[in-house]
Structures are given as C-alpha cells and as structure tokens.
Enzyme design. Structure first.
Site, PDB file in Angstrom:
ATOM      1  N   TYR A 154       2.199   5.752  16.402  1.00 41.05           N
ATOM      2  CA  TYR A 154       0.982   5.194  15.877  1.00 41.05           C
ATOM      3  C   TYR A 154      -0.342   5.960  15.944  1.00 41.05           C
ATOM      4  O   TYR A 154      -1.123   6.528  15.044  1.00 41.05           O
ATOM      5  CB  TYR A 154       0.613   3.923  16.824  1.00 41.05           C
ATOM      6  CG  TYR A 154      -0.890   3.131  16.217  1.00 41.05           C
ATOM      7  CD1 TYR A 154      -0.623   2.467  15.050  1.00 41.05           C
ATOM      8  CD2 TYR A 154      -1.783   3.076  17.039  1.00 41.05           C
ATOM      9  CE1 TYR A 154      -2.140   1.859  14.877  1.00 41.05           C
ATOM     10  CE2 TYR A 154      -2.762   2.372  16.704  1.00 41.05           C
ATOM     11  CZ  TYR A 154      -2.919   1.774  15.287  1.00 41.05           C
ATOM     12  OH  TYR A 154      -4.260   1.305  15.158  1.00 41.05           O
ATOM     13  N   PRO A 183     -11.735   1.413  16.080  1.00 42.70           N
ATOM     14  CA  PRO A 183     -12.027   0.363  16.925  1.00 42.70           C
ATOM     15  C   PRO A 183     -11.105   0.639  18.111  1.00 42.70           C
ATOM     16  O   PRO A 183      -9.840   1.260  18.073  1.00 42.70           O
ATOM     17  CB  PRO A 183     -11.698  -0.948  16.169  1.00 42.70           C
ATOM     18  CG  PRO A 183     -11.570  -0.659  14.572  1.00 42.70           C
ATOM     19  CD  PRO A 183     -11.091   0.936  14.741  1.00 42.70           C
ATOM     20  N   VAL A 231       0.774  -1.161   0.076  1.00 47.30           N
ATOM     21  CA  VAL A 231      -0.122  -0.049  -0.199  1.00 47.30           C
ATOM     22  C   VAL A 231       0.777   1.099  -0.022  1.00 47.30           C
ATOM     23  O   VAL A 231       0.372   2.483  -0.350  1.00 47.30           O
ATOM     24  CB  VAL A 231      -1.037   0.030   1.006  1.00 47.30           C
ATOM     25  CG1 VAL A 231      -2.004  -0.972   1.023  1.00 47.30           C
ATOM     26  CG2 VAL A 231      -0.247   0.144   2.625  1.00 47.30           C
ATOM     27  N   VAL A 275      -8.435  -4.635  19.254  1.00 45.73           N
ATOM     28  CA  VAL A 275      -9.375  -5.816  18.716  1.00 45.73           C
ATOM     29  C   VAL A 275      -8.230  -7.141  18.601  1.00 45.73           C
ATOM     30  O   VAL A 275      -7.340  -6.896  18.214  1.00 45.73           O
ATOM     31  CB  VAL A 275      -9.903  -5.599  17.466  1.00 45.73           C
ATOM     32  CG1 VAL A 275     -10.548  -6.755  16.711  1.00 45.73           C
ATOM     33  CG2 VAL A 275     -11.014  -4.596  17.462  1.00 45.73           C
TER      34      VAL A 275
END
Length: 248
Positions: free
Chosen positions: A143, A173, A54, A176
């Site tokens: 992050y 989210p 990506v 997870v």
C-alpha cells in the site's frame, strides 16, 4: 457557471464524502465506481453514476464521455478509487501485488491521462493519496508503495501539465474511519491486532496533535478548496489531512 467533476470510487467511504461535498458546492458530479451504493439518490439532479473499473483506461474515457454528454465540460477529475490492506511481505504474492498496483496506481495514472485530454485551462486533478505515501509502516509495504508512487506521479504531472494551465495535487489523509478501513484493520497483520476501535482511539490520542482523526468531510472540504480559484497557485503538492500526525 456550474462546474463538472468526475470522482472515481465516489459511491462509498471517502469517495462518498467527496461526492456529497462537491454536489453541495454546486458541482455536477459524475461518479465512477463498480457499484452505485445508492449514491444517485443523494442528489438525483446533480449526481450521475457510471459503472466502471478504474484499472481499465477505456472506463476512464467512458467517464469523460458521460461528463461531456451531460454538461459539455470537465473541470475537475478526482482519482479516489483504491483500497488498503495490511500484509507482511512474506505473505505478498503476485496476485496481491498486481491487484493493489492496478487499482491504486494504474487506476489513478489512467485517470490522470484521460483527465488531461478533457480538461481545459484552469482544470484541476486531485489524487486521493494517503499519509502512507510519506512514511512506511510495518506490514504495509505494498500500500505504501502505491501511495508513494501516486505522490511522485502527482509531482511529475504538475510539471508536465502546468504549462497547459492544469493543476494537480494529492491529498494525504491519515486513518479515516470508513467501512473499507475497518475491514482492512480487522485482518491479521494490521496494526489493530484484532481490535480496530481500540487501535483508532489510541492512535488518535497518542499520535494526532489535535487529539482526533479526520473524517471524510474534512478531506472533501480540502478537495473543494483545491478545486477552487482560491487555490490557483497550488500545484504539485501532497497535502496532509491528518490532524497533526505528521511530523511525528
């Protein structure tokens, strides 16, 4: 009419749940990732894998070309590829900085750019962000920076692409449980302090209003909804999937 979705990083973790959720909802799914991880075998008629990185704009274009060659249309583009890693600022070097920015933010940016070229009126972009895009935590500055950036990009592009009838939202989210998260929690400097299982159990009990943490299927269900006509008035939003962790 069958719709087509592109999902980056769609072969494992939350991305795998997204792929399975959209395939179950009747979509043709083009999965872009570095490794297949067996995702094509889940539903060979409705899932196609395209190897991609990506960070490269050209690879996003290859995903768009694959979708157009297969079904002749693109309806939804999901920028999911990314990775998390806790590291104190004293240990962050140029390589770590560049890698995280390139995958988490640059990758999503070029996904949005190429998606905007292929989507028609009524098209949808969904960015898989994080609750870390709304609040900072210790040893997580890089992050957090990428996810704050993703949320800001989502809001800006909602204004830019909205006049063309293209909606864009982000999903945020909380923790997870995925192999990638468990690996990230296992390193020194993470909040798990060497015990990811105990950390997640304690976090759920202490911080989640519902007493449990979301699963990949919960993120996928919200994404399928946001891609639907029922969400036609929702754009520019960064929606928590967090079992009530935030506010708190």
């Amino acid at each position: 009419m069958t719709k087509t979705v592109i999902i980056t990083g769609g072969s494992k973790g939350i991305g795998r749940s997204l792929t399975e959720g959209f395939a179950a909802a009747g979509y043709k799914v083009v999965v872009g990732a570095r490794n297949d991880s067996g995702i094509s075998e889940v539903d060979p008629d409705n899932i196609r894998f395209v190897q991609c990185d990506v960070q490269n704009e050209a690879d996003h274009r290859r995903l768009l070309d694959a979708a157009m060659d297969w079904t002749g249309q693109l309806d939804v583009y999901i920028n999911n590829a990314g990775f998390s890693a806790w590291r104190p600022i004293s240990d962050i070097d140029g390589e770590f900085f560049d890698d995280m920015m390139a995958v988490n933010l640059k990758g999503a940016f070029f996904g949005c750019k190429i998606a905007s070229e292929g989507l028609r009126k009524g098209g949808v972009i969904i960015n898989i962000s994080s609750l870390a895009g709304k609040r900072g935590t210790a040893n997580n500055s890089m992050y957090v920076a990428t996810k704050f950036g993703m949320n800001g990009m989502t809001q800006a592009l909602a204004k830019e692409l909205g006049p063309r009838g293209i909606r864009i939202n982000a999903l945020c989210p909380v923790l997870v449980r995925t192999p990638g998260l468990m690996e990230a929690l296992a390193v020194e400097g993470s909040p798990a302090k060497g015990d990811p299982e105990a950390f997640l159990a304690g976090f759920a009990a202490r911080d989640a209003a519902l007493g449990f943490l979301p699963e990949g299927e919960d993120v996928a269900a919200m994404a399928v909804f946001l891609a639907s006509e029922q969400a036609r008035a929702i754009s520019g939003q960064c929606i928590n999937v967090d079992s009530g962790v935030l506010p708190g």
